[in-house]
Every structure is written in structure tokens, then in C-alpha cells.
Design a protein around this motif. Sequence first.
Motif, short mmCIF file in Angstrom:
data_model
loop_
_atom_site.label_atom_id
_atom_site.label_comp_id
_atom_site.label_asym_id
_atom_site.label_seq_id
_atom_site.Cartn_x
_atom_site.Cartn_y
_atom_site.Cartn_z
N SER B 112 0.84 -1.21 0.00
CA SER B 112 0.00 0.00 0.00
C SER B 112 0.86 1.25 0.00
O SER B 112 0.55 2.23 -0.67
N ALA B 113 1.94 1.20 0.78
CA ALA B 113 2.80 2.38 0.89
C ALA B 113 3.39 2.75 -0.46
O ALA B 113 3.42 3.92 -0.83
N VAL B 114 3.85 1.75 -1.19
CA VAL B 114 4.47 2.01 -2.50
C VAL B 114 3.45 2.61 -3.46
O VAL B 114 3.74 3.56 -4.19
N ILE B 115 2.25 2.08 -3.41
CA ILE B 115 1.20 2.61 -4.29
C ILE B 115 0.79 4.01 -3.86
O ILE B 115 0.68 4.93 -4.67
N ALA B 116 0.60 4.19 -2.55
CA ALA B 116 0.20 5.52 -2.04
C ALA B 116 1.27 6.56 -2.36
O ALA B 116 0.96 7.70 -2.72
N ASP B 117 2.52 6.15 -2.27
CA ASP B 117 3.63 7.06 -2.56
C ASP B 117 3.58 7.51 -4.02
O ASP B 117 3.70 8.69 -4.33
N ALA B 118 3.38 6.55 -4.91
CA ALA B 118 3.29 6.88 -6.33
C ALA B 118 2.07 7.76 -6.60
O ALA B 118 2.15 8.73 -7.38
N MET B 119 0.98 7.45 -5.94
CA MET B 119 -0.24 8.25 -6.14
C MET B 119 -0.06 9.68 -5.64
O MET B 119 -0.52 10.63 -6.26
N ALA B 120 0.62 9.81 -4.50
CA ALA B 120 0.84 11.16 -3.96
C ALA B 120 1.72 11.97 -4.91
O ALA B 120 1.52 13.17 -5.09
N GLY B 121 2.69 11.29 -5.52
CA GLY B 121 3.53 11.95 -6.52
C GLY B 121 2.69 12.45 -7.69
O GLY B 121 2.88 13.57 -8.18
N CYS B 122 1.77 11.62 -8.13
CA CYS B 122 0.89 12.03 -9.23
C CYS B 122 -0.03 13.16 -8.79
O CYS B 122 -0.37 14.05 -9.58
N ALA B 123 -0.43 13.13 -7.52
CA ALA B 123 -1.31 14.19 -7.00
C ALA B 123 -0.62 15.54 -7.05
O ALA B 123 -1.21 16.53 -7.47
N VAL B 124 0.64 15.58 -6.65
CA VAL B 124 1.32 16.88 -6.66
C VAL B 124 1.54 17.36 -8.09
O VAL B 124 1.46 18.57 -8.37
N GLU B 125 1.72 16.43 -9.02
CA GLU B 125 1.81 16.84 -10.43
C GLU B 125 0.48 17.44 -10.88
O GLU B 125 0.45 18.43 -11.62
N ALA B 126 -0.62 16.85 -10.44
CA ALA B 126 -1.95 17.38 -10.81
C ALA B 126 -2.14 18.77 -10.21
O ALA B 126 -2.75 19.65 -10.84
N VAL B 127 -1.63 18.98 -9.00
CA VAL B 127 -1.71 20.30 -8.37
C VAL B 127 -0.94 21.31 -9.23
O VAL B 127 -1.40 22.41 -9.50
N CYS B 128 0.25 20.89 -9.70
CA CYS B 128 1.05 21.79 -10.54
C CYS B 128 0.38 22.04 -11.89
O CYS B 128 0.49 23.13 -12.45
N ASP B 129 -0.32 21.04 -12.41
CA ASP B 129 -1.07 21.24 -13.65
C ASP B 129 -2.11 22.35 -13.45
O ASP B 129 -2.28 23.22 -14.31
N ALA B 130 -2.78 22.30 -12.30
CA ALA B 130 -3.79 23.33 -12.00
C ALA B 130 -3.13 24.70 -11.89
O ALA B 130 -3.67 25.70 -12.36
N ALA B 131 -1.96 24.73 -11.26
CA ALA B 131 -1.24 26.00 -11.13
C ALA B 131 -0.88 26.54 -12.51
O ALA B 131 -1.02 27.73 -12.80
N GLU B 132 -0.44 25.63 -13.37
CA GLU B 132 -0.03 26.02 -14.72
C GLU B 132 -1.21 26.63 -15.48
O GLU B 132 -1.07 27.65 -16.15
N GLU B 133 -2.38 25.99 -15.32
CA GLU B 133 -3.58 26.55 -15.98
C GLU B 133 -3.89 27.95 -15.45
O GLU B 133 -4.25 28.84 -16.21
N ASP B 134 -3.73 28.09 -14.16
CA ASP B 134 -3.99 29.38 -13.51
C ASP B 134 -3.03 30.44 -14.06
O ASP B 134 -3.43 31.56 -14.39
N ILE B 135 -1.77 30.07 -14.16
CA ILE B 135 -0.78 31.01 -14.71
C ILE B 135 -1.15 31.37 -16.14
O ILE B 135 -1.10 32.53 -16.54
#
Lengths: 789, 227
Positions: B112-135
Motif C-alpha cells: 500500500s505504501a508504495v502505491i500511495a507514494d506513487a499516487m501522492a507523486g501524481c497528485a502533486v503533479e496534478a496540483v502543478c497542472d492546475a497551477a499552470e492553468e492558472d498562470i
Amino acid sequence: MNKKERFFKLLKENEFVFLDGGMGTMLQARGLKAGETPELLNLTHPEQIKEIHRLYIDAGSMIVYANTFGANGYKLAETGKSAEEVISAGVKNALEAADGKALVALDIGPIGQLLEPTGTLKFEEAYDYFKEQVTAGKDADLIVIETMTDLYETKAALLAAKENSELPVICTMTFEENLRTFTGCSVSSMALTLEGLGADAIGVNCSLGPREFAPIIEELSKWTTLPIVAKANAGLPDPVTNTYSITPEQFGEAYAKLVPYGIKLAGGCCGTTPDFIRALKKHLSDKKYQPACPEIPAAVCSAGRTVVIDGPRIIGERINPTGKKLFKEALKRNDIDYILGQAIEQIHAGAEILDVNVGLPEIDEKDMMVRTVKALQGITDLPLQIDSTIPEVLEAALRVYNGKAIVNSVNGEAGSLEKILPIVKKYGAAVVGLTLDENGISKKAEARFAIAEKILKAAVDAGINRRDVYIDCLTLTASAEQESAMETVKALHRVKEELGLKTVLGVSNISFGLPNRELINCNFLQIALANGLDLPIMNPNVASMTGAVRAYRLLANIDKNSVEFIEAYGGEKSAPAAPKQGDTHDLMYAVANGLKAEGAKITAELLETTDSMEIVNNMLIPALDKTGEDFEKGRIFLPQLIMSAGVAQAAFEVIRNHMISKNAAPVVKGKVVLATVKGDIHDIGKNIVKVLLENYGYEVIDLGRDVEYEAVLEAAVKNQVKLVGLSALMTTTLGAMEKTIALLREKYPEVKIVVGGAVLTPEYAEKIGADFYAKDAKETVDIAKRIYG
Amino acid sequence: MAGVSLKSINRRAVLRWLGYGGENADEKVTALMDECEKKVLAAVNGRYTYRIFDIEENSGERVTLKGCSLVLTGKSVCEHLKGCTKAALLCGTAGAETDRLIRMEQASDMASAVIADAMAGCAVEAVCDAAEEDIGRSCEGMFMTWRFSPGYGDLPIELQKQFLEVTNAGRAIGVFANENSLLTPKKSVTAVIGLSAEKIENKRHSCAVCNIKENCTFRQKGIRCYE
């Protein structure tokens, strides 16, 4: 009149006390660039700083914050200036500008690095930075700790302030619209913890405008009796223009609406100027201070979770070595993961508070307790009950605990009351009072009740609020003292009804020496609950016990609309169908398919007929080799590899327990020390390696992450290991890896070192003196096999 | 400063991080991913902040920004910002609670930890995608480069602390660097985006600027860590 009295006089004589507004904002308007260190201006441009202070005082500020917000040893490290120089200049500037017309606050902001467990800064290191600031700012009239988002860091700062000065202290933290700080601290946790630690006023600053402050201040007003502080931004900033969204008038209007929630001290933060303070003063001029005077409930907390004791709450008792062979072994091995495992099991079972007892004569209990508390609060937000007989252990644990804990325990003996209660008071904890004294435990309820009264009186005399005193009327073993079970209940009932105190009781003792203990425990629990027990200390992993508490909460109309009960049991499926005949698998199949429970069951069955070494060598290892090979060939992927490893781990656990219970030495092929190097917090790769090594029968001494060089050496030497594994994720922590290797080479040359991590290459590994480079966990196992055979 | 609430996690990206390439997860791993996704989405407190500065000078060796004490050094960031008149400095995070979830999972179940870790990494990329759209919205009509982070190419990772200072990321979204320039919370990202009125050559994320490309297990398998 000392400075504390002067501060309270100011509060008494004024309906509202006005603070200043933004310092950075004023400096940016005067040309400060983004990213520059504003505190250095104390030395280079004192007149400019004094002018800003004067502008605020002219606008009505009664307290100005010296320009010392970021003047700590960490932030100033690269400037060549010391915190002492910058702070004393800043305080001097402010005092000169104030000239007796306003009080001057030493302003302390966050250090600029996150504390453990999210960051690498130790609580103790944070304390030292703050202590330096407090000492340097001794000429100020008060201390302000502000813009904090981490309750732990706030605690370090507040302790440093209280222990190194006599000045009054204001603490304000920064919340988001979800009523949490970035690190997840809730408003109630802040209030319970900081009021307990002795802050003189608490409140909120930065991040949001005064309109968004309203729900936060409203919540705060329910949890504190201290004067409330609000220092809001001028609305929200625009990232392109870096300007803020509301006008001074709007700012003042919004503050007027905060008055009903009991604000006493008001000022501005980012984006505000003297005009905002002027408007603030104007809008509050016809208002009266309205103290909230809330009825604060009995409650304990971690930073993220407040547990209100408004009905029975389960205290999990399993983190305790008494009578547990495996737990004792784990403590001797320094195996914190074992303790975390005990915590996780209880959390999933329904514990709401965890009792923590790591007392064992052969170990350093204080050190173990501190490490355990830190590790536990890294993974769970359940509040902790610190359980020890040694005052120094209790104090050390309370010091590093992030929140408001329970101390277990004090008793009616004079010596105990004298030693324990001042610690409870200092750290703002709640305390369990055991109804025994110099004469031991009385058989009679009346005598126990009398001791409860005595403990309560001593606690209140020590400055502890009566709602924080929980009385334990002591469970005796029914098999030995049958007549006393109901005496306990009687005493408990009286304490609850007549003293109005919360009650606590270790339940499981009742059945000692009897068959069907669960039945006795469960019935005793129900009787005690019906007679007013608030805090059963029990084993939540026993479904009937946790169920009894949940059912009681439902029946006593505490669990409104049965919400919690349905959440716990509503989704329960009917028992899974028993496996069909002929559907049984062997251990190899269980490993290959990630069937953990089945793997453990098969292993237990095999142990009845098969030698443990045979199970390991002929079944587990070949199964693991097969999954390892499948992984290398790309037939299965990382999650599957680890699931298989999890099955093997469960099987090993069964074997290990079997051996320990038979007093045989567990199967160990060799010991390996693993660590993620100093400064690095990315440890998931290291943990995968650990699982795989354990699978193959190696004992792993896991030092965790951010590990000091010396700690690696010490563990390697102490355990006489042949192999040390080090991991580092970033280029910036490879230096720490190199230093760790150098130290090992110098002091323990015979050890072999394997390294891994994203940025490492075989060449680099060789360059920094490692013996092996492993590209993944599987390869580390291969290397261990080569070393240990 | 803005919050991002995520509704789901990009499963393809998670599988890619877990080394699956184009393969699908089996039933058991998929079930575990379903469980992890719920936990990760509950833990993530996606936040970003950014500041846009005018580029003062791009010398080919260093880039200076107007009103900003941070100097971006190295050839690769100069190349990245070539032709741009502005630079957005961005920081995004999945928040401290996400880190705790991963610690908790590591103590209870590594898969679970390995999967959650990868998912959290993808989550922060999605956050940055949103920031990029905002910019993109706040600089309408301008063209944008991809996100270039300290540690890529020869842009020193040691800039992190100063990068966070100038974006006010500590106060705005609770991100700090430790003494070794590691971002905390762990699932946080800083990046520079170039902005230009003229169309930018279609510069995409590539392995060219990656410092571990020689030793990358993704590349060895013929796959990439990015889309």
C-alpha cells in the motif's frame, strides 16, 4: 511593576489593545526585493525601521513588533550575522521608536524548516534556535510567537520563551479556511495545548483576511479562556501584482464583526499599513470587549485530533511489555516498528487514545519513551497517554509530545503528588489519579473515594484544572479479591457523581487467573460503563470489548442517531464463506499470489509437523526466488513483488513467535544495518529493501531516516554486522552518505557497505567507497547472500 | 495561493511510476489501488502558489529577474527560458497529511505504501497542472514552457531555500526546504515556467536534462517517467 503586570495592565485599561500592521509590506514599498532578508535592515537602516514603528504608533498601535520575525540562527546562517546582533538591534530600534508610548514585542516567526516527522529539524534543535532568540530579545516588553503552522514548533518556541524569560508570551498561528493549519493543526488543539503550556494570549494571524477569520476566531472562542488575538492580512494577495484585496475601511468593518467572538488584541499582518490600524481603531471605537468565557470540556489532543471526553472513550492498553514476551524482545532489539504495529492494530480496532508504556529494567526507558512518542506521532493523530512510574520519563515524554497528553499516573502518596503534579501542570497535561496511597489499596470504596478527593485537592492546588483530573478507582483481580469488584464500581460511581470528575479504569485485570477472561472483562466493562466509567483502558483488538463500548454509547444516547455504531458495523458483510474442500493452497501459492492471512495460517499448520528451517529453506525462499525472478524478467511488477514479500513476512512472523514461545533462538541468517542517511527523509526504497531482506531470514536493524553518521557506526559495531546498507535519494545527501562510509571505513573497516538510491550509479558508489551498488531491493538481497552465504 | 481539490488520481501515471510501462495491473493490485486512492484523496491538501517576474537578463549562464533576489544559474535554465520575457516561479504541494499517510502505510503495509507514494507523486503533479492553468489564465495570450525544476540539468538544487523564500511558499502553502535542499512536505514541487508573447519552439519535457538518465531504470526498460 514587572513586564507581565504591565502587559496585563494594558489589557485591563483598554477595551481593545491595538497591535501594529505589516512590516514586510512597508519595507517592500521602500524597495525591499522578494527574497531579501528584512531583518538585516535593523543594522543597515535603523532609521527606516524606527520610522515604520513610529508610523504605527501614531496610527494607534499600543504594541509594536520588533523587526525580528525571521532573525533566527538558521535563516541568518548565510548572512554572516548572528541572531543576537540582529535581534538586539531590532529590539533597540523598536524601543527607541516606542519611547514608552507603546510596548515592544520580540517577534519570533517560524525557523524556516519543518520539524520532524515531516521535516528533519529535531524538536530539541528548534528549541535551541528559539532559546537563542529569546535570550537575545530580553529587553523587549513581551514575546510574540506568530505565523506558526506547526503546533510542535510553536510548543518548542513557547517552552523556550517560558524557560528562558519572565516576559508575557502571545502565540498566534496561521489557519486556512478549513480551520486547519498547513500541518493539520486544529483550532481546538492549538488552544488546549498552548493554554496548557502557559501562553498569556493566543490567536490567529496571517494567511487570510479578517472576513475569513470569523469562523476561526469563533471556534477559538469555544476553547480558550485567554485573551484572543487577531492579526489578519489585507485580504488575499494577487500573485501577479503582489497586492492585497481589501481596503482599510473594509478591514475595519470586518474586525467589528469579530468582536462578538471575544477578540481583545487586534492588528494587521501582510498587506496592512498604518491606515489599516487607523481604520481598525475607528471601527472598534464604539465597541465593548465581549469575553467569550466558554465552558471548556474535558479533552485531550494531538495536533490534529481533539478527543472530547463527553462519553466513554477507549484507551488502548497494548503498548505495554508487562507479561508480553514478544514485546519485551522487541524493546531489547530497539524495534520501534513492532511498537508501531501494536499501535496500528489498535487504531484499526477502534482505540481513541493510546497508552504508551515502554518500561523494562534492562533498557534506557527515557530514551525509548522519547523515541516511541516521536515515532507514534509520526504515524497517528490519536492522543497519547504517557505511562511510567519514573517522573523523568514522564517529563521527557511530555516535552516531546505534540499536543495535550494524559499522564498515567499520580497516586495519593505525598511523594508522588509532589513529584508528578508540577510536571503535569508545566506541560498542560491531564492526569490519572490512582486511588491508593502510603497504606496501599483500600478494600473499601469510601477510602478510595477519600484518596480521590485528596488527589483532586492537590492537583487544583498545583494549578491543574479539575476537568483535567481523571480518577482510577483500581481494578483488583476478582479471582483473588472477589468482594472488591463492586467496591471499585461503587467508588467510581461516587467519584463521577459527587466530585464530577472523569473516571478511568484498567479493565482487563479483573479476570486474571480465571477461565474465559473475555466474558468477565466484557461484563465488568459494561457494569463500569453503566456506573460512569469514561476512559476504559482495555484491549480494543477484542471485538466484544470495543463492541461493548460502542453499544453503550448508542444506548446511553451519546452516539446520536447511532452514526458511529453504523459506521463501525453497518458495512459488515456476512461472514465469508468457508473455503471449499480441495481449495487449499500451499505456501508457495500463497506467496506468489499475495495471500497474507492464508500464508500465515499455512505456516502455523506446517509448524506442527515440519521443522522451521525446512519451511524457510524449502518453501519460503524458493517461492521468493521465483517472484524475484518474475520481477526481474518484467513478468510481475513492484506492488506484486512487495505483496509476495508481505506474505513471506507474515510467515516469518509466525515462525519467529513459534521459536520465541519455545525459547528457541529465532532463525537468523545474519544481521544487516539499514539507514537512510543524515538529512534525507525519502526512505521508502530503504523500507522495501528491509522487507525483502527480512524475507530471506536476515535480521534488519533499521535505523530509519535522517540517521547520524555515528548512529550507523554504533549500530554496526554493537551488532557486529557484516553488511551495512545506506540509501540516499538526492544529490545533496550523497555527501552524507560519503561521510557515513568514511566513518565506517575508519572505525569498522571489516564491514561491507551496499548503497542505493535514485541518483546513485555504480561508478559513483565506487567513488565514495562503497563495496556494492544495488539497483533495487532484489539486488541487495543477492549481495547479502554473497556476504552471509 | 490557491487550493486544488482532486477528484481522482491518474492511474496510468501511477502504473508508469510503479514500472508497469503499458501493462495493466492485475485484479489484486487494482483492488489495492482502489483502496489507496481513497486514502490518498482524503489526505491530499493540494495547494500551490506562484509569482511572476519580468526577466531582467538571460545571459546564457544566468537569468536575473526584476525585483527578485533569486538568480537562476546554469546553461539549462537559460536555454529553457530563451525567448521568454517573464518567468513564473511556482511551488505546489500535496500537503503534510499526505506525508503522514505514507509513513503510516509504511508501518502497516509496504505494498500500500508504495502505491500511495506513487499516487501522492501524481497528485502533486496534478496540483502543478492546475497551477499552470492558472498562470495561463493570468497571462492570457502568452505562450508557456514546460515546468523546469531545480535539480534539472545544471540548475542547482541548492536554490530551493531561496526559491521558496521568493515565492513565499512557507507562509503561503507551508513548504520548506531542509538543510540539504529537500522539500518538505516530501510531495512538493518547485518549477520555473517561461512566458513569451511569441510562440515558443515546442520544447517538451525530455530525458535530455535529466541527471539520472544514464542509470534510469525506466529507460532501461524502454519506458519514460513522464507522459
